[in-house]
Design an enzyme around this catalytic site. Structure first.
Site, PDB file in Angstrom:
ATOM      1  N   GLY A  13      32.897 -18.731  61.702  1.00 46.92           N
ATOM      2  CA  GLY A  13      33.409 -18.376  60.379  1.00 46.92           C
ATOM      3  C   GLY A  13      33.885 -16.938  60.317  1.00 46.92           C
ATOM      4  O   GLY A  13      33.680 -16.235  59.322  1.00 46.92           O
ATOM      5  N   ALA A  14      34.521 -16.475  61.386  1.00 48.14           N
ATOM      6  CA  ALA A  14      34.819 -15.042  61.518  1.00 48.14           C
ATOM      7  C   ALA A  14      36.205 -14.631  61.052  1.00 48.14           C
ATOM      8  O   ALA A  14      36.604 -13.492  61.255  1.00 48.14           O
ATOM      9  CB  ALA A  14      34.626 -14.622  62.974  1.00 48.14           C
ATOM     10  N   ARG A  16      37.338 -14.343  57.974  1.00 42.57           N
ATOM     11  CA  ARG A  16      37.367 -13.568  56.722  1.00 42.57           C
ATOM     12  C   ARG A  16      35.950 -13.270  56.250  1.00 42.57           C
ATOM     13  O   ARG A  16      34.977 -13.720  56.849  1.00 42.57           O
ATOM     14  CB  ARG A  16      38.148 -14.321  55.638  1.00 42.57           C
ATOM     15  CG  ARG A  16      37.647 -15.715  55.320  1.00 42.57           C
ATOM     16  CD  ARG A  16      38.519 -16.366  54.246  1.00 42.57           C
ATOM     17  NE  ARG A  16      39.854 -16.659  54.744  1.00 42.57           N
ATOM     18  CZ  ARG A  16      40.255 -17.848  55.173  1.00 42.57           C
ATOM     19  NH1 ARG A  16      39.424 -18.874  55.148  1.00 42.57           N
ATOM     20  NH2 ARG A  16      41.477 -18.035  55.603  1.00 42.57           N
ATOM     21  N   GLY A  17      35.842 -12.491  55.193  1.00 42.35           N
ATOM     22  CA  GLY A  17      34.551 -12.244  54.561  1.00 42.35           C
ATOM     23  C   GLY A  17      33.529 -11.569  55.467  1.00 42.35           C
ATOM     24  O   GLY A  17      33.843 -10.649  56.224  1.00 42.35           O
ATOM     25  N   ILE A  18      32.298 -12.040  55.385  1.00 44.06           N
ATOM     26  CA  ILE A  18      31.199 -11.439  56.145  1.00 44.06           C
ATOM     27  C   ILE A  18      31.428 -11.573  57.644  1.00 44.06           C
ATOM     28  O   ILE A  18      31.174 -10.633  58.408  1.00 44.06           O
ATOM     29  CB  ILE A  18      29.856 -12.076  55.731  1.00 44.06           C
ATOM     30  CG1 ILE A  18      29.508 -11.669  54.284  1.00 44.06           C
ATOM     31  CG2 ILE A  18      28.727 -11.667  56.675  1.00 44.06           C
ATOM     32  CD1 ILE A  18      28.346 -12.439  53.671  1.00 44.06           C
ATOM     33  N   GLY A  19      31.936 -12.721  58.096  1.00 41.62           N
ATOM     34  CA  GLY A  19      32.189 -12.914  59.525  1.00 41.62           C
ATOM     35  C   GLY A  19      33.177 -11.912  60.083  1.00 41.62           C
ATOM     36  O   GLY A  19      32.965 -11.334  61.160  1.00 41.62           O
ATOM     37  N   LYS A  38      38.065 -22.022  61.726  1.00 41.50           N
ATOM     38  CA  LYS A  38      39.116 -23.039  61.573  1.00 41.50           C
ATOM     39  C   LYS A  38      40.477 -22.431  61.265  1.00 41.50           C
ATOM     40  O   LYS A  38      41.502 -23.082  61.442  1.00 41.50           O
ATOM     41  CB  LYS A  38      38.750 -24.004  60.435  1.00 41.50           C
ATOM     42  CG  LYS A  38      37.614 -24.955  60.779  1.00 41.50           C
ATOM     43  CD  LYS A  38      37.538 -26.113  59.788  1.00 41.50           C
ATOM     44  CE  LYS A  38      37.366 -25.604  58.364  1.00 41.50           C
ATOM     45  NZ  LYS A  38      37.338 -26.723  57.392  1.00 41.50           N
ATOM     46  N   ASP A  70      35.817 -25.883  64.587  1.00 44.45           N
ATOM     47  CA  ASP A  70      35.232 -26.565  63.441  1.00 44.45           C
ATOM     48  C   ASP A  70      33.766 -26.814  63.799  1.00 44.45           C
ATOM     49  O   ASP A  70      33.476 -27.595  64.713  1.00 44.45           O
ATOM     50  CB  ASP A  70      35.961 -27.891  63.182  1.00 44.45           C
ATOM     51  CG  ASP A  70      35.440 -28.622  61.948  1.00 44.45           C
ATOM     52  OD1 ASP A  70      34.301 -28.337  61.517  1.00 44.45           O
ATOM     53  OD2 ASP A  70      36.170 -29.488  61.422  1.00 44.45           O
ATOM     54  N   TYR A 164      22.503 -27.658  47.895  1.00 48.26           N
ATOM     55  CA  TYR A 164      22.936 -26.462  48.636  1.00 48.26           C
ATOM     56  C   TYR A 164      21.716 -25.704  49.161  1.00 48.26           C
ATOM     57  O   TYR A 164      21.648 -25.332  50.335  1.00 48.26           O
ATOM     58  CB  TYR A 164      23.782 -25.569  47.736  1.00 48.26           C
ATOM     59  CG  TYR A 164      24.125 -24.225  48.340  1.00 48.26           C
ATOM     60  CD1 TYR A 164      25.019 -24.114  49.404  1.00 48.26           C
ATOM     61  CD2 TYR A 164      23.540 -23.046  47.859  1.00 48.26           C
ATOM     62  CE1 TYR A 164      25.331 -22.869  49.962  1.00 48.26           C
ATOM     63  CE2 TYR A 164      23.849 -21.808  48.405  1.00 48.26           C
ATOM     64  CZ  TYR A 164      24.728 -21.722  49.457  1.00 48.26           C
ATOM     65  OH  TYR A 164      25.043 -20.495  50.008  1.00 48.26           O
TER      66      TYR A 164
END
Length: 275
Positions: A13-14, A16-19, A38, A70, A164
């Site tokens: 998950g790199a 955007r964001g924290i990744g 992805k 994925d 969740y």
């Protein structure tokens, strides 16, 4: 503490964001960074792809390998981890950052959506860690770090979005288990969670929108905490469910104003699962 120079860090998950923030923080210490996500092509609403982050990693002083991944696909996970290890000569750290969120109760949640939450959160931690294990065993400074919360069993955290919560807690429980199981291999396993809301696209689109974003911190605080954890030895830190601000306070950081997403006087919102 060491630095991450020449260490290979595989981040899910790199794009955007924290990744992305963790990727850049590792790059600034000279790491080899595997950007696994992805996002191969630009998204109409969300900035960043594995390729744009790879470019940023190189500019920040790290080596970069962008890989389409994925985390629901266990065969692809193994293929990508092996590919990364062969490219850089091993893997020293796995960051389980990819995540799915839907803050809905049981009554209104589609079962297919729960399957997604479970696959991207809980199942991916198991699948990615298992695939990385043969390589991590060969590292002298092996780490697995998952972005999941400490276990807080207060019913209020289950009342509105139990599905969740159960998948995020599963990430933590699997990590607690791996810390014990992999201790004999010298692999440190920890979890990391933010003290306050982190202002990311996930918050903007899935949780609270721009108003909530203004009461959060930037992903950089999570990135700095993650790098600090990776720089500790297994003797110093394993089997812990860590909070970003606490990690940085242990490092001597006292001023956190620079991490605010917006300069304002609004109170910062505590993140989920923290009383």
């Amino acid at each position: 503490m060491n630095t991450l120079k020449n260490q290979t860090v595989f981040i899910t998950g790199a794009s955007r964001g924290i990744g992305r923030a963790i990727a850049l923080a590792c790059a600034r210490q000279g790491a080899n960074v595997v950007i696994a996500a992805k996002s191969d092509t630009p998204h109409p609403k969300l900035p960043g792809t594995i390729h744009t982050v790879a470019e940023e990693v190189r500019e920040a002083g790290g080596q970069a390998l962008p890989l389409v991944l994925d985390v629901r696909d266990e065969d692809q996970i193994k293929q990508r981890i092996d590919e990364a290890a062969e490219h850089f000569g091993g893997i020293d750290a796995l960051i389980n950052n990819a995540g799915a969120i839907r803050l809905t109760g049981v009554e209104n949640l589609k079962v297919s959506r729960f399957d997604l939450l479970h696959q991207v959160n809980a199942r991916a931690v198991l699948a990615c860690s298992q695939a990385a294990l043969p390589w991590l065993k060969k590292s002298r400074r092996a780490h697995i770090l998952s972005m999941s919360p400490p276990l807080n069993l207060d019913p209020k955290w289950f009342a509105q979005f139990g599905p969740y919560t159960s998948t995020k807690y599963a990430m933590t429980m699997i990590s607690i288990g791996m810390a014990q199981e992999f201790k004999r291999y010298g692999i440190a396993v920890n979890t990391l969670w933010p003290k306050t809301l982190i202002s990311t696209a996930a918050i903007e689109h899935e949780a609270g929108g721009a108003q909530m974003m203004a009461q959060g911190r930037t992903p950089e605080i999570m990135a700095d905490a993650a790098v600090s954890i990776l720089n500790h030895s297994i003797e110093e830190m394993t089997g812990q469910n860590l909070i970003d601000e606490d990690v940085l306070r242990q490092d001597g950081v006292t001023d956190f104003e620079g991490y605010r997403y917006e300069a304002n006087d609004k109170p910062l919102l505590p993140d989920l699962y923290l009383d």
